[in-house]
Design a protein around this motif. Structure first.
Motif, mmCIF file in Angstrom:
data_model
loop_
_atom_site.group_PDB
_atom_site.id
_atom_site.type_symbol
_atom_site.label_atom_id
_atom_site.label_comp_id
_atom_site.label_asym_id
_atom_site.label_seq_id
_atom_site.Cartn_x
_atom_site.Cartn_y
_atom_site.Cartn_z
ATOM 1 N N LEU A 1 41.103 41.785 49.435
ATOM 2 C CA LEU A 1 41.200 40.326 49.429
ATOM 3 C C LEU A 1 42.285 39.865 50.383
ATOM 4 O O LEU A 1 43.228 40.589 50.695
ATOM 5 N N TYR A 2 42.135 38.643 50.853
ATOM 6 C CA TYR A 2 43.113 38.050 51.758
ATOM 7 C C TYR A 2 43.271 36.575 51.400
ATOM 8 O O TYR A 2 42.287 35.817 51.364
ATOM 9 N N GLY A 3 44.497 36.182 51.128
ATOM 10 C CA GLY A 3 44.772 34.777 50.851
ATOM 11 C C GLY A 3 44.223 34.288 49.531
ATOM 12 O O GLY A 3 44.113 33.076 49.323
ATOM 13 N N ILE A 4 43.873 35.208 48.633
ATOM 14 C CA ILE A 4 43.290 34.809 47.352
ATOM 15 C C ILE A 4 43.637 35.880 46.321
ATOM 16 O O ILE A 4 43.659 37.079 46.629
ATOM 17 N N ALA A 5 43.926 35.456 45.109
ATOM 18 C CA ALA A 5 44.311 36.384 44.052
ATOM 19 C C ALA A 5 43.069 37.016 43.420
ATOM 20 O O ALA A 5 41.995 36.403 43.386
ATOM 21 N N PRO A 6 43.175 38.256 42.900
ATOM 22 C CA PRO A 6 42.018 38.878 42.245
ATOM 23 C C PRO A 6 41.520 38.102 41.034
ATOM 24 O O PRO A 6 40.349 38.238 40.665
ATOM 25 N N HIS A 7 42.390 37.321 40.409
ATOM 26 C CA HIS A 7 41.981 36.543 39.234
ATOM 27 C C HIS A 7 41.907 35.060 39.587
ATOM 28 O O HIS A 7 42.281 34.206 38.782
ATOM 29 N N ASP A 8 41.419 34.735 40.772
ATOM 30 C CA ASP A 8 41.345 33.360 41.241
ATOM 31 C C ASP A 8 40.558 32.498 40.250
ATOM 32 O O ASP A 8 39.371 32.750 40.002
ATOM 33 N N PRO A 9 41.173 31.465 39.660
ATOM 34 C CA PRO A 9 40.482 30.662 38.632
ATOM 35 C C PRO A 9 39.255 29.949 39.171
ATOM 36 O O PRO A 9 38.245 29.831 38.467
ATOM 37 N N LEU A 10 39.321 29.435 40.412
ATOM 38 C CA LEU A 10 38.182 28.704 40.965
ATOM 39 C C LEU A 10 36.963 29.607 41.096
ATOM 40 O O LEU A 10 35.839 29.202 40.760
ATOM 41 N N THR A 11 37.160 30.828 41.578
ATOM 42 C CA THR A 11 36.043 31.764 41.721
ATOM 43 C C THR A 11 35.461 32.134 40.366
ATOM 44 O O THR A 11 34.234 32.164 40.191
ATOM 45 N N PHE A 12 36.317 32.406 39.396
ATOM 46 C CA PHE A 12 35.834 32.753 38.054
ATOM 47 C C PHE A 12 35.075 31.585 37.437
ATOM 48 O O PHE A 12 34.029 31.779 36.804
ATOM 49 N N ALA A 13 35.588 30.377 37.606
ATOM 50 C CA ALA A 13 34.919 29.206 37.035
ATOM 51 C C ALA A 13 33.568 28.969 37.698
ATOM 52 O O ALA A 13 32.564 28.678 37.018
ATOM 53 N N ALA A 14 33.514 29.096 39.045
ATOM 54 C CA ALA A 14 32.251 28.888 39.746
ATOM 55 C C ALA A 14 31.224 29.944 39.361
ATOM 56 O O ALA A 14 30.041 29.629 39.147
ATOM 57 N N ALA A 15 31.647 31.200 39.258
ATOM 58 C CA ALA A 15 30.720 32.267 38.877
ATOM 59 C C ALA A 15 30.209 32.068 37.453
ATOM 60 O O ALA A 15 29.007 32.240 37.182
ATOM 61 N N THR A 16 31.111 31.699 36.551
ATOM 62 C CA THR A 16 30.693 31.463 35.164
ATOM 63 C C THR A 16 29.720 30.294 35.088
ATOM 64 O O THR A 16 28.704 30.354 34.369
ATOM 65 N N GLY A 17 30.019 29.221 35.822
ATOM 66 C CA GLY A 17 29.119 28.065 35.820
ATOM 67 C C GLY A 17 27.751 28.401 36.385
ATOM 68 O O GLY A 17 26.721 27.963 35.844
ATOM 69 N N LEU A 18 27.714 29.195 37.461
ATOM 70 C CA LEU A 18 26.429 29.570 38.050
ATOM 71 C C LEU A 18 25.601 30.403 37.084
ATOM 72 O O LEU A 18 24.394 30.152 36.899
ATOM 73 N N LEU A 19 26.224 31.385 36.447
ATOM 74 C CA LEU A 19 25.489 32.218 35.495
ATOM 75 C C LEU A 19 25.060 31.405 34.282
ATOM 76 O O LEU A 19 23.941 31.573 33.774
ATOM 77 N N LEU A 20 25.921 30.516 33.828
ATOM 78 C CA LEU A 20 25.585 29.702 32.661
ATOM 79 C C LEU A 20 24.401 28.788 32.951
ATOM 80 O O LEU A 20 23.480 28.658 32.122
ATOM 81 N N LEU A 21 24.388 28.159 34.122
ATOM 82 C CA LEU A 21 23.268 27.290 34.486
ATOM 83 C C LEU A 21 21.967 28.089 34.591
ATOM 84 O O LEU A 21 20.912 27.644 34.121
#
Length: 552
Positions: free
Chosen positions: A507-527
């Motif tokens: 990774l570069y410029g982003i944390a492994p536990h990036d909240p935005l990425t986790f939220a977007a992935a969860t929202g996509l799977l949930l939808l």
């Protein structure tokens, strides 16, 4: 530097292999869970038939043989289709595979790859074929026959097992989606990273360093005259804004280290290795040609030649390293090994020489007229399309000295794009695997919900006959399906939090536990999961009570 040969050869692409291998494994487990669910559903639909066969004396192993045969047909057909898709996919991937990766692992379906694929297919067939084993051994023949056609659905234990498989599918899919999202954001950050130079409309020509040394290595005046005459002719080409020589184009030459000693003692302690920095030999217009900002002082002048006091230009990283307590290092001196002391006349910005994802390292720039090492690389900034001047550039170089062949002529933008190629391939493939896993999980959830709705048709008819509205039935079905979604999302987030820590080096410029990425992935799977539940659930709201009860 000392580096193991294996790490030197494969170190750059090893992370790519590891990430893609993990993604393939997760996708394979997701597919296995989906197919196992399919086999369980088909067995549940034939529960009465299975009970009759057991009552007539069939041994459980005979039923297992039938399940394995059915799984074998599905697996072999799927493997054949997969082989065709693999051959087709290799042709699509070939143009975007980086050259260094293609040399290490050519895209070819040899016997080793084919053998591994066949072994994985056979293992999958065995796994999904044995999925109904537990249900077969626990089938109550008397109860199953007594129920006859009134209820052909699976028992509570089978329902729990199928639900667990759906939860596993959702969890693994979420893990892949999170990993792909992190790599997508990393690739976007790398594309927009400040490299310290401007790569657009720059041609890079690489001459033969050996030939240049043979012609001019022992005569600095002759070499300086070659530089001046070549640059004069190239800058006269229509469309050329400026040109310069160097011995290290950014991202093309990643070595050329030297032991540099500052005259003024540093305040910080360190070993001798701390003085090893990048050394570059450049002509006066090098920094303006690449658009490198001048932070303090001046760059090289045409008068900085042999016989004049040696001068150097350093970057900001080296100034911070050697003189951290000085606000203005201009006028300080340093030397290259046992060479003469050279005065710092300018400080320029940091350039990313060794990689887009690596911050600018300490660098010192010598005038190519004062350093013994020849500069065999040429950078040319154009006002229009840089490819339009390549042919004329070659002619002008040949006219100055036909004995200096041009080894390579490309653009700096192409070099930057080549540096991004492994990241692009990694992001593309992991995104593809994540999309397939999402599709497989959604189809698996759709199949479970659809099968459940069909099995509960009589129940929905009774509810409707007793006055339950369509909204109430819809809410009831959705509430039961949420029992699958929420554990799947929770387990997926836990696995993703654990595995993404292993991706920190990618990774570069982003944390492994990036909240935005986790939220977007969860929202996509949930939808996707809600859509997979909603489509078959509509059938439950349209059940005609009379038809449902008459069917019983």
């Amino acid at each position: 530097f000392a580096t193991p040969l294996g790490e030197h050869v494969t170190g750059k692409v090893r992370p790519l292999y590891l990430v893609l291998s993990a993604a393939v494994g997760l996708l394979l487990f997701t597919a296995c869970a989906n197919l196992a669910n399919l086999m369980l559903a088909r067995f549940a639909g034939r529960r009465h038939e299975t009970a009759v066969r057991l009552a007539l004396g069939a041994a459980p192993r005979h039923l297992i043989y039938g399940s394995l045969l059915e799984a074998g047909v599905l697996g072999l057909l799927g493997g054949a289709v997969g082989l065709v898709v693999a051959l087709w996919g290799m042709e699509l991937l070939r143009p975007i595979v980086p050259p260094e990766l293609a040399r290490l692992a050519p895209l070819a379906l040899d016997w080793r790859v084919l053998g591994f694929a066949v072994a994985a297919t056979l293992a999958t067939i065995l796994l999904i074929g044995c999925a109904p084993l537990w249900q077969i051994t626990r089938t109550n023949t008397f109860d199953a026959i007594k129920q006859s056609g009134a209820r052909t659905g699976p028992g509570p234990h089978a329902n729990r097992f199928q639900s667990a498989l759906v939860v596993v599918q959702l969890a693994l899919s979420l893990t892949l989606i999170v990993g792909a999202g992190l790599l997508v954001r990393t690739f976007d950050r790398l594309r927009s990273a400040d490299l310290g130079f401007r790569s657009e409309r720059v041609v890079v020509a690489r001459l033969s360093g050996n030939a240049l040394w043979q012609h001019y290595g022992k005569s600095r005046p002759a070499r300086s005259e070659f530089y001046r005459e070549t640059l004069r002719r190239i800058e006269a080409i229509p469309g050329v804004a400026s040109a310069a020589f160097t011995n290290g184009v950014p991202l093309l030459t990643k070595g050329n280290m030297a032991a540099i000693e500052p005259e003024r003692p540093r305040t910080s302690t360190g070993t001798d290795e701390s003085t090893t920095v990048n050394r570059r030999s450049v002509s006066p217009s090098y920094f303006s040609t690449l658009g490198v900002p001048l932070l303090r002082g001046r760059t090289f002048a045409p008068t900085d030649t042999e016989g004049q006091p040696p001068v150097v230009v350093v970057n900001a990283a080296l100034a911070r390293k050697f003189w951290p307590d000085l606000e203005d290092p201009i006028g300080q001196r340093l030397r290259n090994g046992d060479g003469p002391w050279a005065t710092v006349v300018g400080i320029v910005g940091d350039m990313r020489q060794k990689g887009i994802d690596r911050a600018g390292a300490p660098e010192v720039y010598f005038s190519c007229d004062q350093l013994w090492e020849p500069a065999a690389q040429l950078v040319v900034r154009t006002a229009a399309d840089p490819r339009a001047v390549v042919a004329q550039l070659r002619r002008e170089l040949a006219s100055v000295n036909p004995g200096l062949p041009v080894v390579e002529a490309t653009t700096l933008a192409a070099i930057v794009d080549r540096e991004l190629a492994p990241r692009r391939l990694q992001t593309l493939l992991l995104g593809l695997f994540a999309g397939l896993a999402l599709l497989v999980a959604a189809l698996g959830l759709y199949g479970v919900v659809a099968y459940s709705v069909v099995q509960r048709t009589r129940e929905f008819g009774i509810r409707a006959a007793l006055g339950a509205s369509r909204g109430a039935i819809l809410a009831h079905v959705f509430s039961r399906n949420l029992r699958l979604l929420l554990p799947g999302l929770g387990l997926g987030l836990a696995i993703a939090l654990l595995l993404t820590r292993l991706m920190a080096g990618l990774l570069y410029g982003i944390a492994p536990h990036d909240p935005l990425t986790f939220a977007a992935a969860t929202g996509l799977l949930l939808l996707s999961a809600l859509l997979a539940c909603w489509l078959p659930t509509r059938r439950a709201t349209r059940v005609d009570p009379i038809v449902a009860l008459r069917a019983e």
